[in-house]
Design a protein around this motif. Structure first.
Motif, short mmCIF file in Angstrom:
data_model
loop_
_atom_site.label_atom_id
_atom_site.label_comp_id
_atom_site.label_asym_id
_atom_site.label_seq_id
_atom_site.Cartn_x
_atom_site.Cartn_y
_atom_site.Cartn_z
N PRO A 64 -9.17 5.31 2.78
CA PRO A 64 -7.82 5.01 2.30
C PRO A 64 -6.69 5.73 3.05
O PRO A 64 -5.59 5.21 3.11
CB PRO A 64 -7.85 5.43 0.83
CG PRO A 64 -9.05 6.30 0.68
CD PRO A 64 -10.02 5.88 1.73
N GLN A 72 -10.38 -1.25 -1.38
CA GLN A 72 -10.81 -1.58 -0.02
C GLN A 72 -12.26 -2.07 0.00
O GLN A 72 -12.58 -3.08 0.63
CB GLN A 72 -10.67 -0.35 0.89
CG GLN A 72 -9.21 -0.04 1.24
CD GLN A 72 -9.09 1.14 2.19
OE1 GLN A 72 -9.71 2.17 1.99
NE2 GLN A 72 -8.26 1.00 3.20
N ASP A 122 0.83 -1.22 0.00
CA ASP A 122 0.00 0.00 0.00
C ASP A 122 0.86 1.27 0.00
O ASP A 122 1.56 1.55 0.96
CB ASP A 122 -0.91 -0.03 1.24
CG ASP A 122 -1.72 1.24 1.41
OD1 ASP A 122 -1.79 2.03 0.43
OD2 ASP A 122 -2.26 1.45 2.50
N PRO A 166 -14.39 2.04 5.35
CA PRO A 166 -12.93 1.95 5.31
C PRO A 166 -12.39 3.10 4.46
O PRO A 166 -12.90 3.36 3.37
CB PRO A 166 -12.65 0.61 4.62
CG PRO A 166 -13.96 -0.02 4.34
CD PRO A 166 -15.05 0.95 4.63
N ILE A 181 -9.88 -4.52 7.55
CA ILE A 181 -11.07 -5.00 6.82
C ILE A 181 -11.24 -6.50 7.06
O ILE A 181 -12.34 -6.98 7.35
CB ILE A 181 -10.94 -4.68 5.31
CG1 ILE A 181 -10.95 -3.16 5.11
CG2 ILE A 181 -12.02 -5.37 4.50
CD1 ILE A 181 -10.64 -2.69 3.70
N PHE A 211 -5.96 -2.93 5.06
CA PHE A 211 -6.66 -4.12 4.58
C PHE A 211 -6.79 -5.14 5.72
O PHE A 211 -7.76 -5.88 5.79
CB PHE A 211 -5.94 -4.71 3.36
CG PHE A 211 -6.08 -3.84 2.14
CD1 PHE A 211 -7.15 -4.00 1.27
CD2 PHE A 211 -5.16 -2.83 1.86
CE1 PHE A 211 -7.30 -3.19 0.15
CE2 PHE A 211 -5.29 -2.01 0.75
CZ PHE A 211 -6.36 -2.19 -0.11
N LYS A 218 -7.24 3.17 -4.16
CA LYS A 218 -7.15 2.36 -2.94
C LYS A 218 -8.54 2.19 -2.33
O LYS A 218 -8.90 1.11 -1.85
CB LYS A 218 -6.20 3.00 -1.92
CG LYS A 218 -6.15 2.21 -0.61
CD LYS A 218 -5.16 2.76 0.40
CE LYS A 218 -5.33 2.05 1.76
NZ LYS A 218 -4.51 2.65 2.82
#
Ligand SMILES: Cc1ncc(COP(=O)(O)O)c(C=O)c1O
Length: 432
Positions: A407, A337, A18, A405, A415, A412, A333
């Motif tokens: 960015p 997500q 990321d 969520p 999540i 992640f 991103k």
């Protein structure tokens, strides 16, 4: 195309790759509640977390207040009288506007009223204003009161557009058809950029085209759009818009709002307006005369002097967005997500949880509105359980949990763990 997997190792590798991972450290995220081992802040759609620099920037203004007193209005770079100026360019990048189209002031509903005074001017033949059937209540109240202010009756003048087939989502054709149906009687269209309950991204360009085609003005409530999805207000020819900055823009509770007015209107002195001295050009403001000398810009809608402390917090947040390359850069991103979260829900919770938010990535932003489906599951108890386990999210009656969520600060891994926490909470709250 990402090949998704439910293996937690996948979340770890997505986080390792990321490019925005360092931005999480630029926020102070709330600690876990008692009894939980971590906190997962998925509620940036309601109140964004504190950018670390907000404390420094606010303290700087407190120190200047202590040291300079009233001189702080004009001393310093910037003094409080000019503080708003450093916010305009970053905000323009965020909403897709020109510098003379944006001003920083007040809070959302107050700004909505001010803009409606200018852009909703009902007359006998053209008196209607179109909003969504279940608009955010504050917008509904504002619109009803504006209709009454002009001597009209909401029963005749407030018209609504509904989601398709008794569902939750809007179809662009239905919005266009509703606008066309009311045609010449429609004075104004006021719709959201992103719908607060479902997270649906609304078709702003088509709304503006349809509204203008019947001669109506078009305004957009950007509460759930700004800092969430890319916006092109100027190119989309939106007439007016306003937003709050405390959600995705992380600018502090009740943080300062902004307005946008398209350049074709900014210097139209025939528009009625609720004016005050801060809309008067700086060059003549302190001459203390009774003739209003407005800015030829959106700033002419400003009535009172700017509030330096909330602006300092907003400054800290806008710097983070700019350093990340802005909402356009963050969008890829964000889509990843929500795609990952949707995949995990399908794989691990199919039948128990349904996303009300569109699956089309262009029609969703950061937020997914998750409906707890089976009757034997007490949705509110599920929400309470995940909240106790450290998930910050929100509950919307009758059975929807909204999660966003984001960015800039969510991983992640969060999540992936959220889906496990949700699965555990559902299993623990099944009544049969
Ligand atoms: C879509 C929408 N419109 C209006 C508002 C009202 O905002 P404010 O209380 O800042 O006026 C909100 C607040 O959450 C909102 O979500």
């Amino acid at each position: 195309m990402t090949e998704w997997s439910t293996d937690p190792a996948m979340a770890a590798s997505l986080d390792a790759a990321d490019e925005f991972s360092s931005f999480r450290a630029r926020f102070e995220l709330p600690p876990p509640p008692k009894g939980a081992t971590e906190s997962i802040y998925f509620v940036g759609n309601s109140l964004g977390p504190m950018p670390t620099k907000a404390r420094e920037y606010i303290n700087r203004e407190l120190d200047r207040w202590a040291m300079l007193g009233v001189k702080g209005h004009f001393e310093g770079a910037p003094g409080w009288a000019d503080y708003h100026k450093i916010l305009i360019d970053p905000l323009c990048r965020m909403v897709g506007a020109l510098p003379h189209e944006v001003a920083v002031m007040n809070t959302l509903t107050v700004n909505l009223h001010n803009l409606l005074v200018s852009f909703y001017r009902p007359i006998a033949e053209r008196h209607k204003i179109l909003i969504e059937e279940h608009a955010f209540p504050s917008d509904h109240f504002a619109v009803e009161s504006q209709i009454r202010l002009h001597g009209f009756d909401p029963a005749d003048s407030l018209v609504t557009v509904k989601p398709r087939d008794g569902g939750e989502l809007f179809h662009v054709d239905d919005i266009v058809a509703a606008i066309e149906e009311h045609g010449d009687s429609l004075a104004t269209v006021l719709l959201p950029g992103v719908q607060y309950y479902t997270g649906q991204v609304m078709p702003i360009d088509e709304i503006v085209r349809a509204g203008h085609a019947v001669g109506a003005t078009v305004g957009i409530d950007l509460a759930h759009s700004v800092g969430n999805v890319p916006l092109t207000l100027h190119d989309s020819a939106v007439d007016f818009a306003t937003w709050c900055s405390y959600k995705y823009v992380n600018s502090s509770p009740g943080g300062i709002s902004g307005v946008y007015v398209h350049e074709r209107h900014v210097n139209d002195q025939s528009l009625p307006k609720l004016t005050g001295w801060w809309g008067n050009r700086m060059e003549t403001r302190f001459a203390m005369q009774n003739s209003f000398d407005p800015y030829p810009t959106a700033e002419s809608w400003a009535a009172s002097n700017g509030t330096a402390l909330p602006m300092a917090a907003l400054r800290a947040s806008l710097e983070v967005f700019d350093d990340a390359g802005g909402v356009v850069a963050l969008r890829a991103k964000s889509k990843k997500q929500t795609a990952y979260l949707l995949y995990l829900l399908d794989e691990l919770l199919d039948g128990d949880v349904k996303s009300l938010t569109p699956r089309d990535p262009e029609q969703r932003g950061c937020q997914l509105s998750l409906e707890i489906i089976p009757d034997d599951i007490d949705g509110r108890a599920v929400f309470d359980a995940i909240e106790a386990a450290g998930v910050f999210c929100d509950w919307r009656f009758p059975n929807v949990i909204r999660v966003a969520p984001t960015p800039l600060f969510n991983t992640f891994g969060e999540i992936r763990r959220f889906v496990d926490l949700l699965a555990n909470a559902i299993a623990a709250n099944r009544t049969v």
